[in-house]
Design an enzyme around this catalytic site. Structure first.
Site, PDB file in Angstrom:
ATOM      1  N   HIS A   1     -27.854 -58.949  -7.045  1.00  0.00           N
ATOM      2  CA  HIS A   1     -29.157 -59.391  -6.521  1.00  0.00           C
ATOM      3  C   HIS A   1     -29.192 -59.146  -5.011  1.00  0.00           C
ATOM      4  O   HIS A   1     -28.170 -59.283  -4.327  1.00  0.00           O
ATOM      5  CB  HIS A   1     -29.379 -60.876  -6.836  1.00  0.00           C
TER       6      HIS A   1
ATOM      7  N   GLY B   1     -40.105 -63.311  -2.834  1.00  0.00           N
ATOM      8  CA  GLY B   1     -40.393 -64.596  -2.199  1.00  0.00           C
ATOM      9  C   GLY B   1     -41.417 -64.514  -1.087  1.00  0.00           C
ATOM     10  O   GLY B   1     -41.588 -65.463  -0.323  1.00  0.00           O
TER      11      GLY B   1
ATOM     12  N   GLU C   1     -30.136 -60.866  -2.634  1.00  0.00           N
ATOM     13  CA  GLU C   1     -29.651 -61.989  -1.812  1.00  0.00           C
ATOM     14  C   GLU C   1     -28.123 -62.003  -1.778  1.00  0.00           C
ATOM     15  O   GLU C   1     -27.516 -62.379  -0.770  1.00  0.00           O
ATOM     16  CB  GLU C   1     -30.243 -63.309  -2.341  1.00  0.00           C
TER      17      GLU C   1
ATOM     18  N   GLU D   1     -36.114 -54.677  -7.764  1.00  0.00           N
ATOM     19  CA  GLU D   1     -36.740 -55.722  -6.957  1.00  0.00           C
ATOM     20  C   GLU D   1     -36.817 -55.258  -5.503  1.00  0.00           C
ATOM     21  O   GLU D   1     -35.819 -55.343  -4.768  1.00  0.00           O
ATOM     22  CB  GLU D   1     -35.902 -57.008  -7.013  1.00  0.00           C
TER      23      GLU D   1
ATOM     24  N   ASN E   1     -34.989 -66.252 -12.656  1.00  0.00           N
ATOM     25  CA  ASN E   1     -33.852 -66.475 -11.762  1.00  0.00           C
ATOM     26  C   ASN E   1     -34.166 -67.734 -10.954  1.00  0.00           C
ATOM     27  O   ASN E   1     -35.014 -67.704 -10.069  1.00  0.00           O
ATOM     28  CB  ASN E   1     -33.683 -65.247 -10.856  1.00  0.00           C
TER      29      ASN E   1
ATOM     30  N   SER F   1     -42.308 -61.542  -6.449  1.00  0.00           N
ATOM     31  CA  SER F   1     -43.599 -62.238  -6.437  1.00  0.00           C
ATOM     32  C   SER F   1     -44.402 -62.051  -7.721  1.00  0.00           C
ATOM     33  O   SER F   1     -45.632 -61.983  -7.681  1.00  0.00           O
ATOM     34  CB  SER F   1     -44.427 -61.814  -5.206  1.00  0.00           C
TER      35      SER F   1
ATOM     36  N   LYS G   1     -32.341 -69.213  -8.889  1.00  0.00           N
ATOM     37  CA  LYS G   1     -31.676 -69.178  -7.578  1.00  0.00           C
ATOM     38  C   LYS G   1     -31.004 -70.531  -7.293  1.00  0.00           C
ATOM     39  O   LYS G   1     -30.543 -71.186  -8.225  1.00  0.00           O
ATOM     40  CB  LYS G   1     -32.675 -68.772  -6.482  1.00  0.00           C
TER      41      LYS G   1
END
Ligand code: 13P
Length: 252
Positions: free
Chosen positions: A95, A173, A97, A167, A9, A213, A11
């Site tokens: 996702h 991140g 985010e 996730e 991904n 990560s 992003k």
């Protein structure tokens, strides 16, 4: 029996020129890797160029989001049909985010899933708890809601095609990777929840990716867990050698 899938991904990284360069490197580095499915999800602006480079290779291309309507007055959005027109046929949906910053909730995610299927795009449904939710003992409640609500209106054929990415938000991140045991426990929970909706046979076939990560040096241990069937990689997917290292770990 479940073939691993390693997905990147990207992003909101890689402008068109950078995406072309990364796709070219990936095409070379990933050639000849057997026993693993591969997917990259560039930003929408680079989908067409990346598809042109990776077309005919073993690396599939997907978008990071879609709108549930086919067209119309939805400024800034892209539809499944538009994604297909670039050559991409995968999409990430839900996702964390998107959930955190753009208001993707279970209702909308459910509609996006249906829209993906209508356009013959393979969806990867992303789920995962925040640290506060985990610490409050809400892991199962959160995963149940995020997984089962969007599946409510799907038929058997669609359930058989879905891929789930677990996730944990606290591992995205941050460099804090879930321990293999934490990840395995959550994946087993997700498989059990999916079985309650789709039956055990479908749950045994469901591919569940871990994300948060993932790097070449921790991928092997995570991927050796019985219920971890691949990885959804953020930061490390922006470097061709790192992504290749993770993909190679899936072939062991
Ligand atoms: P990182 O690998 O950068 O933690 O991102 C994970 C992720 O969100 C993939 O979708």
């Amino acid at each position: 029996m479940r073939r691993p899938l390693i997905a990147g991904n990207w992003k909101m990284n890689q402008d068109n020129r950078e995406a072309i360069e990364l796709a070219r490197q990936l095409k070379v580095k990933l050639a000849g890797l057997d026993g693993v499915d591969l997917l990259v999800c560039p930003p929408a602006t680079a989908l067409a160029s990346v598809c042109e480079i990776l077309g005919g290779s073993a690396v599939a291309v997907g978008a990071q989001n879609l709108h549930d309507r086919r067209s119309g007055a939805f400024t800034g959005e892209i539809s499944g049909a538009m994604i297909r027109s670039t050559g991409a046929d995968w999409v990430l949906i839900g996702h964390s985010e998107r959930r955190q910053f753009f208001g993707d909730d279970e209702d909308w995610i459910a509609r996006k899933l249906l829209a993906a299927f209508e356009c013959e795009i393979h969806p990867v449904l992303c789920i995962g708890e925040t640290l506060a939710e985990r610490e409050a003992g809400q892991l199962e409640t959160v995963l149940r809601r995020q997984l089962l609500q969007p599946l409510e209106n799907l038929g058997e054929d669609q359930l058989a095609k879905i891929i789930v990415a677990y996730e944990p938000v606290w591992a995205i991140g941050t460099g804090v990777v879930a321990t293999p045991q934490q990840a395995q426990d959550a994946h087993a929970l997700v498989r059990g929840l999916f079985a309650s909706r789709a039956g055990q046979a479908a749950a045994d076939r469901l591919r569940i990716l871990y994300g948060g990560s993932v790097k070449p040096d921790n991928a092997g241990e995570l991927l050796s867990c019985p219920d971890i069937d691949g990885a959804l990689v953020g930061g490390a997917s922006l470097d061709a050698a790192s992504f290749q290292g993770i993909a190679a770990a899936a072939t062991n």
